[in-house]
Design a protein around this motif. Structure first.
Motif, short mmCIF file in Angstrom:
data_model
loop_
_atom_site.label_atom_id
_atom_site.label_comp_id
_atom_site.label_asym_id
_atom_site.label_seq_id
_atom_site.Cartn_x
_atom_site.Cartn_y
_atom_site.Cartn_z
N UNK A 22 -10.30 -48.28 67.48
CA UNK A 22 -9.49 -48.32 68.69
C UNK A 22 -10.03 -49.33 69.68
N UNK A 23 -9.12 -49.96 70.41
CA UNK A 23 -9.49 -50.93 71.44
C UNK A 23 -8.80 -50.51 72.74
N UNK A 24 -9.26 -51.00 73.85
CA UNK A 24 -8.59 -50.66 75.12
C UNK A 24 -7.11 -51.06 75.08
N UNK A 25 -6.27 -50.10 75.36
CA UNK A 25 -4.82 -50.34 75.33
C UNK A 25 -4.17 -50.05 73.99
N UNK A 26 -4.97 -49.86 72.92
CA UNK A 26 -4.40 -49.55 71.62
C UNK A 26 -5.44 -48.75 70.82
#
Length: 449
Positions: A289-293
């Protein structure tokens, strides 16, 4: 001088002719006995005729003295030539030593030490400092010898004929004295230059030795730090990659975390060994996971659904079956070009597809979680989506691996750690009761078979 001698001989001969003509005598030719001086009268029996003139005796003595003087000068010149040859030989040996030193300078440090180990001049020691001292002593010795030779040769015993027949001492010819001075100066200059070169070379060698010692100490310190780090992280694993992560319960707090972060990627390959018999569905082996997704990359089998691959929250179903409680090797490839993907199980490609998040680059700076699906980056797990089983050899590359490479990983004939995420003990953390244990996956898999 020779002209004077010839003139005197003619004068004596003329007087004898006139004396014999006046008395009416005849000339008789007789053989001159060995060792007799020419121009001296001998009788028919070979006995020397006594001269009646004191001038002839004086001239005869002068001739003898002149011959002795010429022989002495010749001997002196030969001796001085020998001395000059000896000095030239010494100078040639010094130049040969300098040439060998300059050649040794271009061979690196090891060959430089070998050159110092040689005795390049017959009288030079091996140590550079001793060489410099010995050259200085040699120079002083040669200089003293030349000065002594000059002092002794300033006056040679040359008879200077005077009317009274008294011999005198005349100085050495200025040309020879100047030549000796020039030789002495040239030799001293050469030796001083060689000494300076040896001093400079000794300084360079010291500096190089100090630098080499510093590099060696730095390398040893780095090695000691590495050994200390390995000893600190030492555990029961035979090698850093021979371990597994066990997630034995379906909860929202058992999980593993990869410390290494991902860069931006336009393709990837994820391979792992997994073993599970959970139902319904094995859960989520991993998620990224990444910031925003939170669902940038997810592999999940939830409920009665097939195994799915999510990229940027877009879904592709994979024809894989791994819930039989045995070890299976799983590889997933994906490229942003047309969103093309491949699914491998135990080295065999079982499915392909496209249009999975095409032209979408994988974003960097996220978190990889083993065993849980992320609803926010690094957290908010759902127990119903948790993986139950064991994981090992989780590796990730930023390119699509070839089928032959994947087959080599699956049958344990190749070792290819991931260039983005390698499976190393120090890169994996466990939380909530998850455990790490030693495992040699190929041996364990052969035992299961």
């Amino acid at each position: 001088m020779l002209a004077l001698v010839v003139g005197l001989l003619y004068l004596v001969a003329g007087r004898a002719v006139r004396s014999q003509d006046a008395t009416g005598s005849r000339f008789v030719c007789n053989a001159i006995p060995p060792g007799a001086e020419p121009g001296c009268g001998y009788g028919p029996t070979g006995n020397r005729v006594q001269s009646s003139s004191p001038v002839e005796d004086e001239l005869r003595n002068t001739i003898i003295q002149l011959r002795e003087t010429i022989l002495q000068q010749k001997e002196t010149i030969v001796s001085q030539q020998g001395t000059i040859k000896e000095l030239n030989s010494k100078l040639a040996r010094c130049e040969a030593a300098a040439d060998e030193s300059s050649q040794g300078k271009s061979r690196g440090q090891g060959s430089r030490r070998k050159e110092y180990g040689k005795n390049t001049m017959g009288d030079l020691p091996r140590d550079p400092s001793e060489t410099i001292d010995q050259l200085g002593k040699t120079m002083q010795s040669l200089k003293g010898r030349l000065e002594n030779l000059e002092q002794q040769s300033l006056r040679l015993p040359i008879t200077n004929v005077s009317t009274a027949g008294v011999s005198a001492l005349t100085p050495l010819p200025p040309e020879l004295r100047e030549l000796l001075r020039q030789r002495l100066g040239a030799l001293e200059t050469q030796l001083l230059r060689k000494v300076a070169e040896l001093e400079e070379e000794k300084s360079q060698l010291y500096n190089e030795t100090a630098a080499h010692r510093q590099r060696t100490e730095s390398a040893l310190n780095s090695l000691l730090e590495r050994i200390t780090e390995l000893e600190k992280n030492n555990n029961a694993f035979k090698s850093p990659e021979d371990f597994k992560v066990s997630l034995s319960l379906r909860t929202n707090y058992l999980y593993g975390r990869i410390k290494k972060s991902l860069p931006e990627m336009y393709a990837f390959t994820v391979c792992m060994w997994l073993k599970s018999s959970a139902s319904p569905g094995i859960g989520t082996p991993f998620s990224y996971g990444v910031p925003g997704q939170a669902n940038e990359i997810v592999l999940i089998e939830w409920g009665n659904n097939p195994i799915e691959l999510l990229v940027n929250d877009k879904v592709a179903q994979l024809p894989l079956s791994v819930s039989d409680g045995r070890w299976h090797h799983i590889c997933i490839t994906w490229t942003t070009r047309d969103g093309f993907w491949e699914a491998y199980q135990d080295g065999e490609r079982l499915g392909t597809g496209d249009n999975l998040a095409p032209w979408h680059p994988i974003k960097p700076g996220g978190v990889i979680i083993l065993g849980q699906e992320q609803d926010i980056v690094g957290g908010r797990f759902d127990a119903t989506q948790a993986f139950v089983g064991e994981l090992s050899q989780f590796n990730m590359w930023d390119r699509v691996l070839r089928p032959v490479d994947i087959m080599g990983l699956a049958n344990c004939s190749a070792y290819m750690p991931g260039n983005v995420v390698p499976w190393i003990d120090a890169n994996v953390e466990v939380f909530g009761g998850a455990t790490k244990a030693a495992l040699e996956i190929c041996e364990d898999r052969a035992f299961d078979s």
